[in-house]
Design an enzyme around this catalytic site. Sequence first.
Site, PDB file in Angstrom:
ATOM      1  NE  ARG A  17      -3.921  -2.619   1.843  1.00 34.74           N
ATOM      2  CZ  ARG A  17      -4.786  -1.695   1.436  1.00 34.74           C
ATOM      3  NH1 ARG A  17      -5.147  -1.652   0.155  1.00 34.74           N
ATOM      4  NH2 ARG A  17      -5.291  -0.816   2.282  1.00 34.74           N
ATOM      5  CD  GLU A  66     -11.534   2.757  -3.210  1.00 34.40           C
ATOM      6  OE1 GLU A  66     -11.457   1.645  -3.773  1.00 34.40           O
ATOM      7  OE2 GLU A  66     -10.799   3.084  -2.264  1.00 34.40           O
ATOM      8  NE  ARG A 116      -3.846   2.278   0.679  1.00 33.93           N
ATOM      9  CZ  ARG A 116      -3.761   3.609   0.533  1.00 33.93           C
ATOM     10  NH1 ARG A 116      -2.645   4.148   0.046  1.00 33.93           N
ATOM     11  NH2 ARG A 116      -4.780   4.382   0.855  1.00 33.93           N
TER      12      ARG A 116
END
Length: 346
Positions: free
Chosen positions: A278, A244, A236
């Site tokens: 992540r 998004e 990330r």
Amino acid sequence: MGNALRFLYGECCSKPTTGGGAAGGGGNWVNQHVHHGVSTSTDNAGVSALARDIRQFELTSQVPEGLSKHVVSSKKAQSNWYTKLSEAWAQTKPPPKSPQEVSKLVISTLKNHKKADVEGLLSFYGLPLSQSAVEVTTGPAPPVANGAKYELNTLPVDEKAVADGDTVTVYVSTLTPREAACVPQAVQVAAVERAKARAQRNYTKADALHKQIIDAGYRMLNIHNEEILARKYRIRLRGIDAPESSMPYGKEAKEELIRLVVGKSLKVLIFDEDRYGRCVGDIYCNGVFIQERMLKKGLVWHYGAYDKRPELEKWEKDARDKRIGLWASANPEKPWEWRKNRREQR
């Protein structure tokens, strides 16, 4: 040569009273201590067995019984290996003693032979496979820039690995010292067995073994016609938040990240882990700071709630002032607010 091997054999352990015939009993004896390449006795059992088998080969020209079940080449080829190993061992001063030292000797001596054979030979003696035979330094890890916990140097990134404008999956070769030190034994064994299955064209078995490797967080990747065992990391990008996929500029952000990283090896500085497992980090590609490029192109937000670096704030402001990318809109919706609204509507 014989004196060196006799000394090593005596150093490692005494000769067993059961198992093994006159010719090449090493494999039978090692199998009392090693099951499918996993040591269940002393670390030096495989070292002593290989030393004894080389000595036995010098006397009888016979290779160990049972070795053929672990490798793909003929006994004639196996004899060639033991001839080379005998010569290499004689030339090594002082002679190798630890499993790691012996494994490195085998790999360097047989480097031009089939990978499945080399790994099968190591597995036969319960010695470290190639991934864990890399020199691993001891003591504290070297300092990493900017206070990061550690640094990753990735293999080339695949296009399918880019999920969106702020998340990418990368793979790191297990031949690097940091990764070599922590490859699970089950993964190493599966990699060896898969190589043998592929050499025998048993692709059903090879695919099943690869699934085991993938389920453990690893993957076999073909890089420049060489298969490499690699560990998976989901990254990330630290300090930014991309729209998004269904938001305006979500597609453009993903496409830009693909353009920047696909097909290239990356340097990733890892600082933390998020609640989704992540790794949170800074990504560099050929000296380019990826977050900087994404911010300056107006394709992502500075994630100020979690990152206070003033330079990221400035790069976002510059893009906003120039009305670049998503800032062409007077009031673009923040991705974290968009996610919150979607959760509340459920």
